[in-house]
Design a protein around this motif. Structure first.
Motif, PDB file in Angstrom:
ATOM      1  N   ALA A  24       0.942  -1.262   0.161  1.00  0.00           N
ATOM      2  CA  ALA A  24      -0.144   0.028   0.066  1.00  0.00           C
ATOM      3  C   ALA A  24       0.983   1.232   0.010  1.00  0.00           C
ATOM      4  N   GLU A  25       2.068   1.129   0.399  1.00  0.00           N
ATOM      5  CA  GLU A  25       2.980   2.388   0.711  1.00  0.00           C
ATOM      6  C   GLU A  25       3.578   3.052  -0.580  1.00  0.00           C
ATOM      7  N   ASN A  26       3.341   2.276  -1.716  1.00  0.00           N
ATOM      8  CA  ASN A  26       3.751   2.667  -3.039  1.00  0.00           C
ATOM      9  C   ASN A  26       2.777   3.739  -3.579  1.00  0.00           C
ATOM     10  N   PHE A  27       3.388   4.722  -4.402  1.00  0.00           N
ATOM     11  CA  PHE A  27       2.715   5.746  -5.420  1.00  0.00           C
ATOM     12  C   PHE A  27       2.700   5.111  -6.544  1.00  0.00           C
ATOM     13  N   THR A  28       1.743   5.886  -7.407  1.00  0.00           N
ATOM     14  CA  THR A  28       1.766   5.506  -8.958  1.00  0.00           C
ATOM     15  C   THR A  28       2.246   6.587  -9.572  1.00  0.00           C
ATOM     16  N   VAL A  29       3.142   6.336 -10.624  1.00  0.00           N
ATOM     17  CA  VAL A  29       3.400   7.419 -11.510  1.00  0.00           C
ATOM     18  C   VAL A  29       3.191   6.602 -12.922  1.00  0.00           C
ATOM     19  N   SER A  30       2.224   7.481 -13.622  1.00  0.00           N
ATOM     20  CA  SER A  30       1.589   7.062 -14.942  1.00  0.00           C
ATOM     21  C   SER A  30       1.664   8.104 -16.117  1.00  0.00           C
ATOM     22  N   GLY A  31       1.437   7.965 -17.252  1.00  0.00           N
ATOM     23  CA  GLY A  31       1.169   8.892 -17.947  1.00  0.00           C
ATOM     24  C   GLY A  31       1.253   8.374 -19.485  1.00  0.00           C
ATOM     25  N   ILE A  32       1.519   9.301 -20.592  1.00  0.00           N
ATOM     26  CA  ILE A  32       1.294   8.757 -21.745  1.00  0.00           C
ATOM     27  C   ILE A  32       2.873   9.060 -22.561  1.00  0.00           C
ATOM     28  N   ILE A  33       3.261   8.139 -23.252  1.00  0.00           N
ATOM     29  CA  ILE A  33       4.718   8.339 -23.875  1.00  0.00           C
ATOM     30  C   ILE A  33       4.445   8.829 -25.434  1.00  0.00           C
ATOM     31  N   PHE A  61      -1.711   2.144 -26.507  1.00  0.00           N
ATOM     32  CA  PHE A  61      -2.131   3.487 -26.514  1.00  0.00           C
ATOM     33  C   PHE A  61      -1.146   4.334 -25.862  1.00  0.00           C
ATOM     34  N   GLY A  62       0.342   3.911 -25.674  1.00  0.00           N
ATOM     35  CA  GLY A  62       1.317   4.830 -24.822  1.00  0.00           C
ATOM     36  C   GLY A  62       1.028   4.904 -23.688  1.00  0.00           C
ATOM     37  N   PHE A  63       0.047   4.001 -23.045  1.00  0.00           N
ATOM     38  CA  PHE A  63       0.051   4.715 -21.430  1.00  0.00           C
ATOM     39  C   PHE A  63       0.919   3.650 -20.639  1.00  0.00           C
ATOM     40  N   TYR A  64       1.541   4.276 -19.765  1.00  0.00           N
ATOM     41  CA  TYR A  64       2.330   3.456 -18.886  1.00  0.00           C
ATOM     42  C   TYR A  64       2.084   3.663 -17.442  1.00  0.00           C
ATOM     43  N   SER A  65       2.241   2.785 -16.589  1.00  0.00           N
ATOM     44  CA  SER A  65       2.004   3.121 -14.979  1.00  0.00           C
ATOM     45  C   SER A  65       3.121   2.155 -14.168  1.00  0.00           C
ATOM     46  N   LEU A  66       3.620   2.940 -13.033  1.00  0.00           N
ATOM     47  CA  LEU A  66       4.693   2.200 -12.413  1.00  0.00           C
ATOM     48  C   LEU A  66       4.403   2.562 -10.826  1.00  0.00           C
ATOM     49  N   LYS A  67       4.643   1.407 -10.073  1.00  0.00           N
ATOM     50  CA  LYS A  67       4.619   1.840  -8.842  1.00  0.00           C
ATOM     51  C   LYS A  67       5.827   2.138  -8.180  1.00  0.00           C
ATOM     52  N   VAL A  68       5.987   3.323  -7.594  1.00  0.00           N
ATOM     53  CA  VAL A  68       7.293   3.840  -7.148  1.00  0.00           C
ATOM     54  C   VAL A  68       7.243   3.881  -5.387  1.00  0.00           C
ATOM     55  N   PRO A  69       7.975   3.701  -4.706  1.00  0.00           N
ATOM     56  CA  PRO A  69       8.195   4.009  -3.390  1.00  0.00           C
ATOM     57  C   PRO A  69       8.107   5.485  -3.061  1.00  0.00           C
ATOM     58  N   LYS A  70       7.525   5.886  -2.067  1.00  0.00           N
ATOM     59  CA  LYS A  70       7.616   7.422  -1.551  1.00  0.00           C
ATOM     60  C   LYS A  70       9.120   7.705  -1.421  1.00  0.00           C
ATOM     61  N   GLY A  71       9.331   8.641  -1.957  1.00  0.00           N
ATOM     62  CA  GLY A  71      10.707   9.502  -1.867  1.00  0.00           C
ATOM     63  C   GLY A  71      11.139   9.947  -3.387  1.00  0.00           C
ATOM     64  N   PRO A 352      -4.475   6.359 -12.058  1.00  0.00           N
ATOM     65  CA  PRO A 352      -3.077   6.213 -12.418  1.00  0.00           C
ATOM     66  C   PRO A 352      -3.149   4.491 -12.468  1.00  0.00           C
ATOM     67  N   SER A 353      -3.830   3.658 -12.019  1.00  0.00           N
ATOM     68  CA  SER A 353      -3.527   2.065 -12.182  1.00  0.00           C
ATOM     69  C   SER A 353      -4.490   1.500 -13.212  1.00  0.00           C
ATOM     70  N   LEU A 354      -4.967   2.279 -13.823  1.00  0.00           N
ATOM     71  CA  LEU A 354      -6.430   1.672 -14.476  1.00  0.00           C
ATOM     72  C   LEU A 354      -6.586   2.314 -15.681  1.00  0.00           C
ATOM     73  N   PHE A 355      -6.479   1.552 -16.728  1.00  0.00           N
ATOM     74  CA  PHE A 355      -6.844   1.919 -17.963  1.00  0.00           C
ATOM     75  C   PHE A 355      -7.931   1.233 -18.570  1.00  0.00           C
ATOM     76  N   MET A 356      -8.737   1.975 -19.428  1.00  0.00           N
ATOM     77  CA  MET A 356     -10.038   1.416 -19.975  1.00  0.00           C
ATOM     78  C   MET A 356     -10.150   1.578 -21.270  1.00  0.00           C
ATOM     79  N   THR A 357     -10.368   0.621 -22.208  1.00  0.00           N
ATOM     80  CA  THR A 357     -10.517   0.668 -23.480  1.00  0.00           C
ATOM     81  C   THR A 357     -11.885   0.311 -24.076  1.00  0.00           C
ATOM     82  N   THR A 358     -12.621   0.950 -24.675  1.00  0.00           N
ATOM     83  CA  THR A 358     -14.075   0.593 -25.242  1.00  0.00           C
ATOM     84  C   THR A 358     -14.275   0.845 -26.729  1.00  0.00           C
TER      85      THR A 358
END
Lengths: 778, 314
Positions: A24-33, A61-71, A352-358
């Motif tokens: 649970a202590e991780n944060f998510t870094v996400s975005g589009i490349i 779709f160029g989307f990434y999401s990575l869990k990164v520890p605080k800091g 940040p952790s969930l990407f949807m396509t429809t």
């Protein structure tokens, strides 16, 4: 089924254990490349946390999401051909970070060949290869017409059909067993010009990925392969385009923003002009021609940072027409076939952790054959009369579908995808009509003109899971259902792929895939024609199923050379074939009465050596394989129930593809292909039955008993690129079949009309063919 | 029953021509050249047409096949082979070649249920063997006159299902006995039959016979068709048999008709149906290849027993 359910329970247990272990202590870094120059998204770019040693890939779709520890940490974004970026960030909460890649000028000479997506030494999947469009553009081509499918044929485990064909025969499977997707939606016939070219215009294509085993659960409905073709979205910053003229066709491409960078378009069109070139050679009283065209279009609009909608459209058509005319006779013959596809896609970053396509989509394939004969008569009394005869044949398949999927990245060890899709199939497998008019009286009749409706529903769940630094897996389950008039077919399809990383340069992998297919293609066993019929599963014609097992070793050599060796075994059940003596043209039987069901199995070894980076790039592939069939059920026999080699059985298949960039102006490439001959049926003996029939029999000892001469071809190409004031012009000189080796397209027995002497003759389509093409890009 | 006014086979040449024309229109430079055959060895084999019945000697007509590139247009009859047969496991006996019928003949007749073994040796060919038996004859009702349509006779034959017979063959020829007017001699002529039936079982099982008034060599069907019932098949002729009497007038009376129904073996049933498929496919470019069934080990052809039931109508 026991094995399948064991896999299911194992997967469920492992998945639940893993989910409980989420941190649970991780944060998510996400975005589009994206690529800075064009604003286009990047598929399979690498994101790596250099401090915590964890990474991931951008999706399609160029989307990434990575869990990164605080800091504080440093993220590395990399993609071959672009400058690697190191980003220092201080993570105190979930963070959105979009990245734009810049061309790496130092690496401009780099030519990327085949990069492995989710596979290679580190990846969990096997038998999957992503081929960048630049690689495809560099491969020498027939008449200068670069072709996606012909490039895939150069990969191990993938064979071409007859000479010049762009059909794919993957690990013993037929062309109907390939799921060929354009922006995620199937195209049913990807052949132009009777298979000599494919429908994919490289100007409109962004990326091509081939899966031939170890299928992710998000893909289904076919047994042998998935070819995932993504269209360009269009440049978001400025207008770009190109015009290309080759020996047989002209192409045009334009892309750019509409109003601003949030809305982009990409439009491509291509047409051949053989029909125009052929005109001077046609005799008076006859006319005819052939052409095909493609139109690709895609419009993308970004509503917000988390919402994007795109609309893709494709239409392609082939047309053959002839007219023979005299004073009292007129015959018109038309043959048309083509695809039409439209997709409305909605992408949304839910969190940040969930990407949807429809998406909702429409795809259809249709062919029409029309023959019209008009005869004028004058009898002995001088009375004129007129007779007309018309014959029409049509086959059509239309799909309307809804697809929904989620990609969930709970931590860096899991990449979970789940979703569902529904397809409403409308079949008109074979509609024939006959019209006769004699004077004032006329009659017409149509056969089998009632459409057939089918429903196909599937749900899936898959997880690309890093179990430990050594073990990584891709587990998946797909539940597919299909409804006919009175039968619900259902199949639970486990997919498992496991990697053991022995050391950073060596990994071993194993995989198992269960696949189902609820659609059949009735093909003539001699030549591939657009008249092959797509037909549905019915109450009596069962779905096809396959089990595929594979193991492989992957090794990374110095100088960016990768080597892989894979072995596979695949069995397929309920494959269809025409009965002895049947053909698609017979109207005395329904298509269900013409076919029989049987089984097939294939096994082989595949070797691939590839060099991806450097002045010299290319790959060498070799496949040893065996493919056999058996139709032995009562009333369903072919070859009297005995095992026979499939038409696609090819013992040896070797190809070498090389590219060399001499400088910024000149580049050279070449391919060499050698393959065992295609199989066919040949009557080796003949005899006369005097007593009961008094007829001569051409005695066939078994189906596909004859192997045609081996196939051999070398293609060469040289490109000259020059920057001009307004853009870039490229002259491409190529020689197809530089060795002028006459390869067999068809082999037949000929009888001399004068002497009755028999001989074996071979038709070859392509001798040495030099060509030149000109491309201007702006 | 569907009405198909068009024979699709007759269209094939058009399609074939169209296909070849399309290839030309494509503008592709095609090359057509003679090549050497480098496939597996294929030696000529003995071709056997052996028939056993309870009414005639066991007869074996023997020819040979030829390699498809061999251009031998002479007679391929084999007259110097050793043809041996055995009834019910007894010692093999040698059949004698009869030049008139071009067949090897047994010295004795077979009986119903006889098990027959055949062995043929020749120094130039592989030895071939086969087995068969003589089935029980078909139980038929008397053939009866249905009607005259445009002065053309039409008849029907009713067949009964029995446990003793599994496969049937209805001869496609009608034998007409008549007296030749000028000489007064009795002669027999063959007429091709046209079969038709409103019985749905034939509609589903015999695609070749769906078309009314189609002319076929004969009708072969299995016990499964009967489903423990009797079945009736009608047949007719193209035209009424006639003869010219001593005064030069055409006469239609004074003739008799013979229809033959054979009980056949499963092997002959498979052979006949594959031959029918072969004929139907013809040389169609698009039709799948047809393998002719054979129960001759190391050879081609058929060895079968049969029992004929002939019905005569005056």
């Amino acid at each position: 089924m026991t094995f399948k359910y064991t896999i299911f329970y194992l997967f469920t247990a492992l998945f639940l254990c893993s989910a409980l272990a989420l941190k649970a202590e991780n944060f998510t870094v996400s975005g589009i490349i994206k690529i800075q120059e064009s604003n286009e998204t990047v598929i399979s770019a690498t994101v790596f946390d250099t401090i915590n040693k964890m990474g991931g890939l951008s999706n399609s779709f160029g989307f990434y999401s990575l869990k990164v520890p605080k800091g504080k940490t440093v993220l590395r974004f990399s993609y071959v051909g672009f400058k690697t970026q190191f980003i220092a960030i201080d993570v105190q909460k979930d963070l959105r970070y979009d990245v734009s890649f810049v061309d790496d000028t130092e690496l401009q000479e780099v030519v990327v060949t085949a990069t492995r997506n989710e596979t290679g030494v580190q990846g969990s999947l096997m038998s999957a290869i992503s081929v960048p469009i630049k690689t495809i553009s560099n491969v020498p081509a027939l008449a200068g017409e670069v072709d996606v499918m012909k490039t895939l044929q150069l990969l191990p485990g993938v064979q071409s059909g007859s000479e010049g064909s762009s059909g794919l025969y993957v690990r013993g499977g037929g062309p109907e067993e390939n799921l060929i997707l354009l922006d995620g939606i199937p195209l049913y016939n990807v052949n132009h010009m009777f298979g000599f070219f494919s429908v994919f215009n490289v100007d409109a294509v962004k990326n091509v990925t081939l899966y031939k085993g170890s299928f992710p659960a998000r893909f289904g409905s076919r047994l042998s392969s998935v070819v995932d073709v993504q269209q360009n979205e269009g440049n978001g910053n400025k207008y770009h385009g190109g015009l290309s003229v080759s020996v047989i066709s002209a192409k045009f491409n334009l892309e750019g923003p509409i109003v601003n960078e949030n809305t982009t378009f990409n439009f491509s069109a291509r047409r051949t002009y053989l029909d125009i070139l052929a005109q001077p050679f046609l005799t008076s009283g006859s006319s005819g021609g052939y052409y095909f065209y493609d139109i690709n279009a895609k419009i993308t609009h970004k509503f917000s940072e988390v919402d994007k909608v795109s609309f893709s459209f494709y239409q392609g058509n082939d047309k053959v027409y002839t007219n023979i005319e005299s004073d009292d006779f007129d015959q018109d013959l038309d043959l048309n076939w083509g695809n039409r596809l439209a997709i409305l896609n909605w992408y949304r970053i839910l969190s940040p952790s969930l990407f949807m396509t429809t998406n909702i989509a429409y795809t259809s394939y249709q062919y029409d054959f029309d023959l019209a004969v008009n005869v004028d008569d004058v009898d002995s009394l001088g009375v004129k009369s007129n007779r007309q005869f018309g014959l029409g044949m049509t086959s059509e398949i239309t799909d309307q579908s809804v697809n929904w999927g989620l990609q969930y990245l709970p931590n860096n060890n899991h990449d979970i995808r789940f979703g569902a899709n529904y397809i409403y199939h409308i079949f008109k497998p074979s509609v024939s009509s006959v019209k006769v008019q004699d004077g004032n009286s006329s009659a017409s009749i149509a056969f089998d003109d009632d459409p057939v409706y089918r429903h196909e529903v599937a749900v899936y769940l898959e997880d690309n899971w890093i179990i430990s630094p050594v073990f990584k897996s891709n587990f998946g389950l797909r539940e597919a259902n299909y409804k006919t008039e009175s039968t619900w077919y259902s199949s639970l399809e486990p997919r498992v792929s496991l990697r053991a990383l022995i050391n950073p340069k060596l990994s071993l992998k194993a995989s198992y895939s269960f696949m189902s297919q609820y659609i059949h293609l009735l093909s003539n066993s001699s030549v591939a024609m657009p008249t092959d019929l797509w037909v549905p599963v019915t109450d009596t014609v069962s779905p096809m199923y396959s089990n595929q097992y594979a193991i492989g070793a992957y090794y990374k050599l110095p100088k960016n050379i990768n080597v892989s060796l894979e072995a596979y075994y695949k069995d397929m059940n309920n494959i269809t074939a025409y009965k002895d003596g049947s053909s698609f043209m017979s109207t005395t039987e329904t298509w269900e009465e013409k076919v029989v069901l049987g089984k097939s199995w294939s096994y082989g070894l595949e070797f691939l050596l590839q060099k991806n980076i450097g002045q010299w790039t290319g790959w060498l592939s070799y496949t040893w394989s065996v493919s056999q069939r058996k139709f032995d059920q009562k009333g369903q026999m072919i070859n009297y129930g005995e095992t026979f080699y499939s038409k696609y059985d090819r013992r040896h298949d070797f190809s070498l593809t090389m590219s060399y960039e001499l400088n910024k102006t000149w580049s050279f490439s070449g391919t060499y292909i050698y393959g065992s001959g295609q199989r066919g049926t040949l009557a080796l003996q003949n005899y006369t039955l005097y007593k009961a029939y008094d007829t001569q029999i051409n005695a066939i000892d078994g189906r596909n008993n004859y192997k045609m001469p081996d196939y051999q071809r070398m293609d060469l190409s040289a490109s000259n690129t020059k920057k001009t004031k307004r853009g870039e012009r490229i002259w491409t000189f190529s020689i197809f079949n530089a060795l002028n080796h006459l390869n067999p397209y068809m082999v037949y027995v000929s009888t001399d009309e004068d002497t009755d002497q028999k001989s074996l003759r071979q038709i070859s389509l392509f001798p040495i063919i030099p060509s030149v093409s000109y491309t201007f890009k702006f | 029953m569907k009405t198909i006014p068009l024979n699709p086979i007759s269209l094939h040449p058009r399609f074939r021509a169209a296909f070849l024309l399309l290839c030309l229109v494509l503008g592709l430079v095609s090359c057509n050249q003679e090549i050497d055959y480098d496939g597996p060895n294929s030696e000529p084999k003995l071709v056997v047409e052996a028939f056993a019945s309870d009414q005639a000697p066991f007869s074996v007509e023997l020819t040979r096949s030829q390699f498809f590139l061999e251009n031998n247009f002479d007679s391929l009859y084999i007259t110097d082979a050793t043809v041996e047969y055995s009834f019910n496991g007894a010692a093999y006996e040698k059949a004698v070649y009869d030049a008139k019928s071009k067949c090897y003949l047994s010295s004795e007749l077979c009986a119903l249920d006889d098990q027959i073994s055949l062995r043929i040796t020749h120094p130039d060919y592989e030895t071939v063997t086969s087995q068969t038996y003589v089935p029980h004859p078909v139980q038929t009702s008397s053939t009866m006159l249905l009607t005259y349509t445009d002065s053309v006779p039409a008849y029907s034959v009713t067949l009964f299902d029995t446990d003793l017979t599994s496969y049937y063959y209805l001869d496609g020829r009608l034998f007409v006995d008549k007296t030749e007017g000028a000489t007064g001699q009795s002669i027999t002529e063959e007429y091709e039959l046209k079969f038709y039936s409103d019985d749905p079982i034939f509609d589903t099982e015999f695609d070749s016979y769906k078309q009314p008034n189609s002319t076929v060599l004969g009708l072969a069907f299995s016990d499964e068709t009967f489903q423990n019932q009797e079945r009736t098949i009608a047949f007719t002729l193209d035209s009424i048999p006639q003869y010219e009497d001593t005064t030069g007038q055409m006469q239609v009376t004074g003739v008799s008709y013979v229809i033959n129904v054979y009980a056949i073996t499963e092997e002959y049933f498979l052979y006949r149906t594959s031959m029918d498929l072969y004929d139907a496919a013809g040389d169609s470019f698009f039709a799948e290849p047809v393998l002719i069934y054979s129960n001759i080990k190391n050879g081609y052809g058929i060895c079968t027993g049969q029992a004929v039931t002939s019905t005569k109508l005056n």
